[in-house]
Design an enzyme around this catalytic site. Structure first.
Site, PDB file in Angstrom:
ATOM      1  N   PHE A 169       0.854  -1.186   0.000  1.00  8.30           N
ATOM      2  CA  PHE A 169       0.000   0.000   0.000  1.00  8.30           C
ATOM      3  C   PHE A 169       0.886   1.231   0.000  1.00  8.30           C
ATOM      4  CE2 PHE A 169      -2.594   3.418   1.608  1.00  8.30           C
ATOM      5  CZ  PHE A 169      -3.722   3.283   0.829  1.00  8.30           C
ATOM      6  N   ASP A 187       9.278   2.537   1.578  1.00  5.01           N
ATOM      7  CA  ASP A 187       8.098   3.247   2.068  1.00  5.01           C
ATOM      8  C   ASP A 187       7.973   2.922   3.556  1.00  5.01           C
ATOM      9  OD1 ASP A 187       5.583   3.972   2.923  1.00  5.01           O
ATOM     10  OD2 ASP A 187       4.566   3.376   1.079  1.00  5.01           O
ATOM     11  N   LYS A 215       2.472   9.670   8.606  1.00  2.00           N
ATOM     12  CA  LYS A 215       1.823   9.117   9.798  1.00  2.00           C
ATOM     13  C   LYS A 215       2.420   9.663  11.106  1.00  2.00           C
ATOM     14  CE  LYS A 215      -0.249   4.911   7.864  1.00  2.00           C
ATOM     15  NZ  LYS A 215      -1.654   5.090   8.181  1.00  2.00           N
TER      16      LYS A 215
END
Ligand SMILES: Cc1ncc(COP(=O)(O)O)c(C=O)c1O
Length: 402
Positions: free
Chosen positions: A137, A223, A252
């Protein structure tokens, strides 16, 4: 407003892109949150790995107070002190030499994609293709959803941008075979897949990717939007594997709850970004960066990483004990405080029942219960969470065997 009233207004006015649980969270402290009807929950979701220092952490509150009294926003037309400081600290504590700031994980990956395309055009004769993995993702912009290896995320958005291909995760041979010497410029992977179901690859996989990139002059992009900023017990997950990328993306937990993303790179790659090549109005915003700097400092100096390792062990042991007890649990996996419990069947009902009983968790990849509490969580809260989970699993197991 109470839960019901908030839900009604949301349903009437907010775009219908999320499947939401039927509560509205209005207050938090540490690893606890309260809904609009006053009910308390243990928060093992933490904004999906955002609230690394928990809710209402004094260092975050102090940074917001100080910076908001001074300067909320100025354009990147000018130099921005908190931005420069956060960039310096991120470079000091990582492989990187330059940072581009943005506001989210998708934007951080978008920046990485744009950077490697410019690098390919400038130095590698126009190579442009990015190889990523199934189950990954990387975000919801057109480019990042194309890099994402999940059909459900891409569905309905054709035609997708060209230049992306996917191979199975944790399969070095597949990646080696997929490289096209004429077109491939970079490999993009999560060092630990989060949304894909908390999948930790073999150490030799990431090391092999590094060697492959070195041999073939490819760029390696990690990532770390979900795995970074202490979540695994080290500041960045790549540190567990003894491998450094050329580019890393963060978001995040970086802002501790404020929207903040970053793309970090080695100088040799970063120099392909020149004035005008990329930009973001809010990227590197003074408020977000001063909070980011406070989060980083607290993670490094306040014992949060140590606590993450310690509490990760406690939670992992507790989950393993539950696995012994309940036959429908397949596997416990993860690192630090990103842990997954793979079930034989869909975990949605267990998540609902845990919420009802006062524990927030979520389910990824249909069958994997994910535990990503604040890194500052204490032993008692872990024990309480495990007790709630055990009760719910026991009920679930009983209803299954009937
Ligand atoms: C590994 C990873 N990359 C990128 C993203 C996208 O981040 P954002 O939702 O901030 O755009 C996520 C979000 O879950 C993620 O887990």
């Amino acid at each position: 407003m109470n839960n019901r009233q908030i839900i009604n207004v949301t349903q009437k006015y907010v775009a219908n892109t999320y499947t939401r649980f039927p509560i509205a969270l209005v207050r938090g402290k540490g690893a606890r949150v309260w809904d609009a009807d006053g009910k308390e929950y243990l928060d093992f979701v933490a904004g999906i790995a955002v609230n690394c220092l928990g809710h209402n952490h004094p260092a975050v509150a102090r940074a917001i107070r100080r910076q908001s009294a001074k300067l909320l926003h100025v354009s990147n037309l000018y130099h921005i002190e908190p931005q420069s400081e956060l960039a310096r600290e991120l470079c000091r504590h990582s492989f990187a030499e330059k940072v581009f700031f943005c506001n989210s994980g998708a934007e951080a990956n978008e920046a990485a994609i744009k950077l490697v395309r410019r690098y390919g055009a400038e130095w590698l004769g126009g190579k442009y293709e990015i190889l990523s993995t199934y189950n990954s993702f990387h975000g919801r912009t057109l480019a990042t959803l194309t890099a994402t290896g999940q059909e459900k995320v891409r569905a309905g958005y054709d035609p997708l941008p060209a230049g992306f291909r996917h191979v199975p995760y944790n399969d070095l041979r597949a990646m080696v075979d997929a490289v096209d010497e004429k077109t491939t410029v970079a490999i993009l992977v999560e060092p630990i897949q989060g949304e894909g179901g908390v999948i930790v690859p073999d150490k030799s996989y990431l090391q092999g990717l590094r060697e492959l990139c070195d041999q073939k002059e490819l760029l390696l992009i990690f990532d770390e939007v979900q795995s970074g900023m202490g979540r695994t017990g080290k500041l960045f997950a790549y540190e567990h594997f003894g491998v450094e990328p050329d580019i890393m993306t963060l978001a995040k937990a970086l802002g501790g709850g404020l929207p903040l993303g970053a793309m970090l790179a080695k100088e040799k790659v970063a120099r392909s970004f020149v004035p005008g090549a990329h930009a973001s109005t809010f990227g590197g915003n003074p408020l977000a960066c001063s909070v980011g700097a406070a989060v980083l400092k607290t993670l490094l100096e306040g014992g949060a990483l140590k606590n993450c390792v310690k509490m990760g062990r406690v939670l992992n042991d507790g989950l393993l004990a539950l696995k012994k007890k309940f036959g429908f649990i397949r596997e416990i996996r993860g690192r630090g405080l990103i842990l997954g419990m793979e079930l034989e069947q869909d975990g949605g009902k267990i998540v609902d029942d845990c919420m009802e009983a006062g524990l927030l968790i979520n389910c990824t990849a249909h069958k994997v219960l994910r535990f990503i509490p604040p890194l500052v969580i204490g032993k008692n809260d872990i024990a309480r969470g495990l007790a709630i989970l055990e009760n719910v699993l026991a009920r679930h197991g009983a209803s299954h065997s009937r």
